[in-house]
Design a protein around this motif. Structure first.
Motif, PDB file in Angstrom:
ATOM      1  N   LEU A  28      40.682  49.240  30.397  1.00  0.00           N
ATOM      2  CA  LEU A  28      39.271  49.126  30.019  1.00  0.00           C
ATOM      3  C   LEU A  28      38.965  47.757  29.435  1.00  0.00           C
ATOM      4  CD1 LEU A  28      38.443  52.636  28.485  1.00  0.00           C
ATOM      5  CD2 LEU A  28      37.595  51.671  30.635  1.00  0.00           C
ATOM      6  N   VAL A  29      39.875  47.226  28.628  1.00  0.00           N
ATOM      7  CA  VAL A  29      39.691  45.871  28.091  1.00  0.00           C
ATOM      8  C   VAL A  29      39.628  44.871  29.238  1.00  0.00           C
ATOM      9  CG1 VAL A  29      40.758  44.013  26.749  1.00  0.00           C
ATOM     10  CG2 VAL A  29      40.754  46.329  25.845  1.00  0.00           C
ATOM     11  N   TYR A  30      40.577  45.007  30.160  1.00  0.00           N
ATOM     12  CA  TYR A  30      40.641  44.104  31.316  1.00  0.00           C
ATOM     13  C   TYR A  30      39.364  44.202  32.153  1.00  0.00           C
ATOM     14  CZ  TYR A  30      41.967  42.426  35.940  1.00  0.00           C
ATOM     15  OH  TYR A  30      41.995  41.777  37.146  1.00  0.00           O
ATOM     16  N   SER A  31      38.962  45.429  32.452  1.00  0.00           N
ATOM     17  CA  SER A  31      37.792  45.634  33.304  1.00  0.00           C
ATOM     18  C   SER A  31      36.514  45.192  32.609  1.00  0.00           C
ATOM     19  CB  SER A  31      37.692  47.109  33.708  1.00  0.00           C
ATOM     20  OG  SER A  31      36.692  47.300  34.681  1.00  0.00           O
ATOM     21  N   TRP A  89      51.077  44.794  37.487  1.00  0.00           N
ATOM     22  CA  TRP A  89      51.340  43.630  38.349  1.00  0.00           C
ATOM     23  C   TRP A  89      50.038  43.082  38.935  1.00  0.00           C
ATOM     24  CZ3 TRP A  89      55.063  40.269  39.512  1.00  0.00           C
ATOM     25  CH2 TRP A  89      54.929  39.516  40.676  1.00  0.00           C
ATOM     26  N   LYS A  90      49.189  43.980  39.396  1.00  0.00           N
ATOM     27  CA  LYS A  90      47.904  43.551  39.960  1.00  0.00           C
ATOM     28  C   LYS A  90      47.036  42.879  38.909  1.00  0.00           C
ATOM     29  CE  LYS A  90      47.461  46.821  43.816  1.00  0.00           C
ATOM     30  NZ  LYS A  90      46.664  47.922  44.386  1.00  0.00           N
ATOM     31  N   MET A  91      47.021  43.426  37.709  1.00  0.00           N
ATOM     32  CA  MET A  91      46.234  42.838  36.630  1.00  0.00           C
ATOM     33  C   MET A  91      46.775  41.459  36.253  1.00  0.00           C
ATOM     34  SD  MET A  91      45.732  46.274  34.288  1.00  0.00           S
ATOM     35  CE  MET A  91      45.187  45.420  32.826  1.00  0.00           C
ATOM     36  N   ALA A  92      48.098  41.367  36.126  1.00  0.00           N
ATOM     37  CA  ALA A  92      48.716  40.115  35.699  1.00  0.00           C
ATOM     38  C   ALA A  92      48.529  39.000  36.725  1.00  0.00           C
ATOM     39  CB  ALA A  92      50.209  40.335  35.437  1.00  0.00           C
ATOM     40  N   ASN A  93      48.401  39.379  37.992  1.00  0.00           N
ATOM     41  CA  ASN A  93      48.287  38.381  39.054  1.00  0.00           C
ATOM     42  C   ASN A  93      46.882  38.283  39.628  1.00  0.00           C
ATOM     43  OD1 ASN A  93      51.205  37.370  39.657  1.00  0.00           O
ATOM     44  ND2 ASN A  93      51.388  39.561  39.346  1.00  0.00           N
ATOM     45  N   ALA A  94      45.903  38.767  38.860  1.00  0.00           N
ATOM     46  CA  ALA A  94      44.507  38.666  39.308  1.00  0.00           C
ATOM     47  C   ALA A  94      44.125  37.201  39.465  1.00  0.00           C
ATOM     48  CB  ALA A  94      43.587  39.343  38.291  1.00  0.00           C
ATOM     49  N   SER A  95      43.341  36.924  40.477  1.00  0.00           N
ATOM     50  CA  SER A  95      42.955  35.547  40.771  1.00  0.00           C
ATOM     51  C   SER A  95      42.164  34.925  39.629  1.00  0.00           C
ATOM     52  CB  SER A  95      42.123  35.508  42.054  1.00  0.00           C
ATOM     53  OG  SER A  95      41.635  34.207  42.289  1.00  0.00           O
ATOM     54  N   THR A 183      44.999  37.873  31.655  1.00  0.00           N
ATOM     55  CA  THR A 183      45.462  38.795  32.699  1.00  0.00           C
ATOM     56  C   THR A 183      46.962  39.044  32.608  1.00  0.00           C
ATOM     57  OG1 THR A 183      45.668  36.954  34.277  1.00  0.00           O
ATOM     58  CG2 THR A 183      43.611  38.222  34.316  1.00  0.00           C
ATOM     59  N   ARG A 184      47.722  37.980  32.307  1.00  0.00           N
ATOM     60  CA  ARG A 184      49.169  38.167  32.151  1.00  0.00           C
ATOM     61  C   ARG A 184      49.468  39.076  30.961  1.00  0.00           C
ATOM     62  NH1 ARG A 184      51.750  33.887  35.136  1.00  0.00           N
ATOM     63  NH2 ARG A 184      50.632  34.054  37.127  1.00  0.00           N
ATOM     64  N   GLY A 185      48.716  38.879  29.879  1.00  0.00           N
ATOM     65  CA  GLY A 185      48.935  39.692  28.685  1.00  0.00           C
ATOM     66  C   GLY A 185      48.583  41.155  28.889  1.00  0.00           C
ATOM     67  N   THR A 186      47.382  41.424  29.406  1.00  0.00           N
ATOM     68  CA  THR A 186      46.964  42.822  29.606  1.00  0.00           C
ATOM     69  C   THR A 186      47.798  43.489  30.702  1.00  0.00           C
ATOM     70  OG1 THR A 186      45.174  42.038  31.049  1.00  0.00           O
ATOM     71  CG2 THR A 186      44.604  42.564  28.760  1.00  0.00           C
ATOM     72  N   GLY A 187      48.144  42.729  31.732  1.00  0.00           N
ATOM     73  CA  GLY A 187      48.979  43.283  32.806  1.00  0.00           C
ATOM     74  C   GLY A 187      50.356  43.662  32.304  1.00  0.00           C
ATOM     75  N   THR A 188      50.952  42.785  31.510  1.00  0.00           N
ATOM     76  CA  THR A 188      52.282  43.059  30.951  1.00  0.00           C
ATOM     77  C   THR A 188      52.246  44.256  30.006  1.00  0.00           C
ATOM     78  OG1 THR A 188      52.884  40.722  31.112  1.00  0.00           O
ATOM     79  CG2 THR A 188      54.196  42.088  29.616  1.00  0.00           C
ATOM     80  N   LEU A 189      51.214  44.324  29.159  1.00  0.00           N
ATOM     81  CA  LEU A 189      51.086  45.453  28.231  1.00  0.00           C
ATOM     82  C   LEU A 189      50.894  46.769  28.975  1.00  0.00           C
ATOM     83  CD1 LEU A 189      48.849  43.869  25.443  1.00  0.00           C
ATOM     84  CD2 LEU A 189      51.212  44.656  25.192  1.00  0.00           C
TER      85      LEU A 189
END
Length: 199
Positions: A28-31, A89-95, A183-189
């Motif tokens: 939700l934070v990411y989105s 992985w998808k979140m961390a590697n978002a464009s 993105t790397r932070g939220t994806g990793t978490l």
């Protein structure tokens, strides 16, 4: 014992479990940061619907089924772990480019709802909550309807701050470097939430 006393443990534990960091809240934070409040609303509503559905299924038979077939929990753990790692992985590697971010889409209502059945934190929380629900129902079976009414608003107030937090930091993520770190932070978490299943 009054209805309030019977329901208080459920409300307290549910709020604590749903409001603390986990896959749903990280996403939700990411989105919220990527798409804003309005576009993330179906995702949030999907989580609430999925939470209600998961609790209903658990009360009706998930807990007895897992008690009868403990290996089913292992299947859920593996499935949930793989799903979390994939999403992370998808979140961390978002464009990082504005064009690609604009073209990407937030999680849909049904996807968010179904994710609850592979979300390790949601499943663990639900199994804990079912015992509290069943204890309350032993004292007063009519409380089932009250619990059904309580879950949606309780879930909403537990997770909405995470979406608002994501929305609040949108402007801060205006540079490519900040976006990449976010993105790397939220994806990793999000991916690391799978570890809690195996502890």
């Amino acid at each position: 014992m009054s209805n309030i006393e019977l329901l208080s443990p459920f409300v307290l534990v549910a709020y604590t479990m749903w409001s603390t960091p986990g896959p749903n809240n990280m996403m939700l934070v990411y989105s919220g940061a990527n798409f804003g409040f309005r576009k993330t609303l179906p995702h949030l509503l999907g989580i609430i619907f999925g939470t209600c559905l998961l609790n209903g299924v658990a009360v009706l038979g998930l807990k007895p089924l897992i008690d009868a077939y403990p290996q089913l929990m292992l299947v859920l753990k593996i499935t949930g772990s793989l799903w979390l790692v994939m999403i992370g992985w998808k979140m961390a590697n978002a464009s990082n480019t504005q064009a690609d971010r604009a073209a990407s889409k937030p999680m849909r209502f049904m996807s968010a709802a179904m994710f609850q059945f592979a979300n390790p934190k949601a499943i663990t929380a639900t199994l804990a909550l079912v015992s509290l629900i069943l204890v309350a129902l032993e004292s007063n079976a009519d409380l089932l309807w009250m619990i059904i009414v309580i879950i949606p608003p309780l879930s909403f107030i537990s997770i909405i701050p995470w979406l608002l937090a994501g929305q609040a930091i949108r402007r801060f993520l205006s540079t490519d470097l900040r976006w990449k770190l976010f993105t790397r932070g939220t994806g990793t978490l999000t991916a690391s939430c799978a570890l809690f299943l195996w502890i």
